[in-house]
Write an enzyme that holds these catalytic residues in place. Sequence first.
Site, PDB file in Angstrom:
ATOM      1  N   ARG A  80       0.857  -1.111  -0.160  1.00 16.44           N
ATOM      2  CA  ARG A  80       0.210   0.085  -0.062  1.00 16.44           C
ATOM      3  C   ARG A  80       0.939   1.284   0.022  1.00 16.44           C
ATOM      4  O   ARG A  80       1.899   1.482   0.758  1.00 16.44           O
ATOM      5  CB  ARG A  80      -0.917   0.080   1.435  1.00 16.44           C
ATOM      6  N   HIS A  94       4.376 -10.762   2.203  1.00 13.41           N
ATOM      7  CA  HIS A  94       4.847  -9.676   3.062  1.00 13.41           C
ATOM      8  C   HIS A  94       5.931 -10.513   3.888  1.00 13.41           C
ATOM      9  O   HIS A  94       6.628  -9.577   4.702  1.00 13.41           O
ATOM     10  CB  HIS A  94       3.538  -9.773   4.118  1.00 13.41           C
ATOM     11  N   HIS A  99       8.618  -2.682  15.978  1.00 11.92           N
ATOM     12  CA  HIS A  99       8.040  -3.392  14.791  1.00 11.92           C
ATOM     13  C   HIS A  99       8.216  -4.605  14.784  1.00 11.92           C
ATOM     14  O   HIS A  99       7.682  -5.462  13.958  1.00 11.92           O
ATOM     15  CB  HIS A  99       8.398  -2.752  13.635  1.00 11.92           C
TER      16      HIS A  99
END
Length: 766
Positions: free
Chosen positions: A473, A503, A660
């Site tokens: 995205r 991913h 993260h």
Amino acid sequence: MTLERPPPAVHPVTNPMDRTDLPPAGPDTSTRPKETSEGAAPAGPAPAAGGGARPSRKDRRAPPLPEFKPFNPDNVKLAGASVQAPRTDRLFNRDLSWLQFNDRVLDEAADKSVPALERLRYCAIVSSNLDEFFMIRVAEVARTARRMPGFRYPDGMTAGQVVAQIREQVLAQKARQAAVLQDTLEGLAKKGIKIYQDFETDSSLDAEIRARLPKMSLCLRKSSEPLPWLESARIHVFVRFPAQYAILSIDEREARLVELPSPGEGQSRYALVERWIRARAAELLGRTDVIEAFPFKILRDADLRYHPDEETIEEQIVEAVLRRSKARIVRLEVDAPAYSESALFLATALRMDSAGLYRFPLPLDLRTLATLYNSPAAPASLRYPPIKPELPKPLRRRGVFEVTRKADLLLHHPYDDFDAVVRFLQEAAKDPKVTRIYHTLYRTSRESPIIAALRDAAAAGKKVTAYVEIKARFDELNNVRWARELRKGGVQVVRPLGDFKVHSKVTQVVREEEGGPRTYLHLGTGNYHPGTAKQYTDLGLLTSDVELGREIDLYISALSRPGRLPDFKQLLVAPGSLYERILGLIRSEISVQRAGGQGRIIAKMNALVDRRIIEALYDASRQGVQVDLLVRGMCCLRPGVPGLSENIRVRSIVDRFLEHSRVFCFRAGGEDKVYLSSADWMPRNFYTRYEVAFPIKDSRLKRYLIDVILKTSFADNQKAWALGPDGVYDRVAVSEGSKPVRSQFLFEDLAKKQYEDTVLKGRIAD
């Protein structure tokens, strides 16, 4: 696992839904302002200046939602009937939970102990986060509300109710942000950085600003004529005349912040052009009949719509990105002191309902202000000291292959230098013994050394294959460009998979050595992006483990020839076994606990949303399994509820670097199964993405992950938040007799000392 916890409480409840003693759950409304006599939260006045103090815990309880009345320009409300949300005793709403995360970021901006430019950066992050949230999540929820008004999310709310509560929380969040920003700018002004915003009564800067006006476009039309096409996320100024209107658009976003001549050494001055235009619209346009002028910005639905046809998907993605420019508008934001007839005219002309109109006395698009963060003229004291990532000591004297052949190497970014990963690919490109390279790319930097190394390897005659995820995205066009450049450079780019995103973060290098070919791997939790590797905390593993190499080979083949995924023994792979294996690992801890052992689960991730995983964690808690969760952002699980989740605690760390990494630890009867992954515990990661969770086999690396990274993170009492059963996050305070612990600072210090006082000392002999 050695994280200390109090003895677990065991409540074998056969049907927790039957319990009547559970306190009411619901979305956090911690920053909701007091209601007016008409029943709606005021959209206008910001809280008192002084940093936007966070309300007390008592004030943050969710009051009953008011009944919203039709739109009027003086008191914004949602059209429609009551939006009282049903309460659930099991799950929090994912979107409202995300807004709570943005609140925690805003708390960093409000913290006066944080350097002033860092506070400004946090203010900008809040705005950019919220923009993306509207373009993706709010757009999707609003679509659901239009098409399936009776549909309910797992938390029990309808889409319409979620939209209403999102608006309530955003109104409160933006009002508080306005106060925090004002306080931050006042602090910067005292340090010699002045940003001028108010020109209504001060014309002393007019000549300087007029001489530096950026390139703009002007459209003048009759009030009866439709609006021109407007670019999303761009700064515009609306000017209203009798029977006419004008729209001035600033061509480049960064140009709206004009730098003015410095009045002296150590001083900087800037002006916000759109606010100057608002005050000088009559003079600028040569008119005396200006009724009103105000800056505004629109955001459009950013969802991509395409057919999962693998033959044409690249062309479809390009066309879909271009269609974003004409997509439905999901938010109109007006920078004005009050709602007005002109704002209503603009909203109506844009075919928007009242739910999408927001008004605040707050500059639009704070990302531009954040550019001051890197200004060389700004004193260093206004920022955190720059981090100096350390190259692991073994790699300072030897090559990556030599080191990795000897033992696995754990990398903790940004404290360990991402250059170790770059060198892995660069050495592979130059090494004549390397025959084959495979790489998955989700996001990377504009001038990417990763891309350069892959092209160099192909130019050297090696077989180089890459999977470039063109559906990442907001990076779609960048990745299409990278895919085409790699093809030109001789790299074989795998045809994109239809609906599924890849991913996972995987690099495989095959090298001819004595005894035959040997596989070297880099597996990670974060993107191959040298820029974000300095801003996000992530973990990576360099290894030459034979079994992992064999299974990564199978995984790579599956990406090239999609179909049923093979059975993996070592890896947990989505969309195949990841969900079932995680569920199985949770159930195994329950079995251990039932047999009289000590079940234990520790997990770190960005988001916890999947309902069935949450229910399995509830089952584990009821059986006495201790569950510790570090969840940076969205968390739908409700911890600390007697008989349901009292053995579960949830922490969130918001600090200088964006947390993260994903780490999943299961005690497994003392075996300690530890996995690192690119996947969160969300449905999209389990079912619509190719993800990999890979095991950590080296006992010293396991101990470091559990006893240092996770234990230190849970000990953080400076930047950590604890989620309560009522949905409220409270800062974790320093308990009596304890020392302040700031985990990110400690990790940086460990890397500087090359992990001298940890189990990693001497992990690979020099």
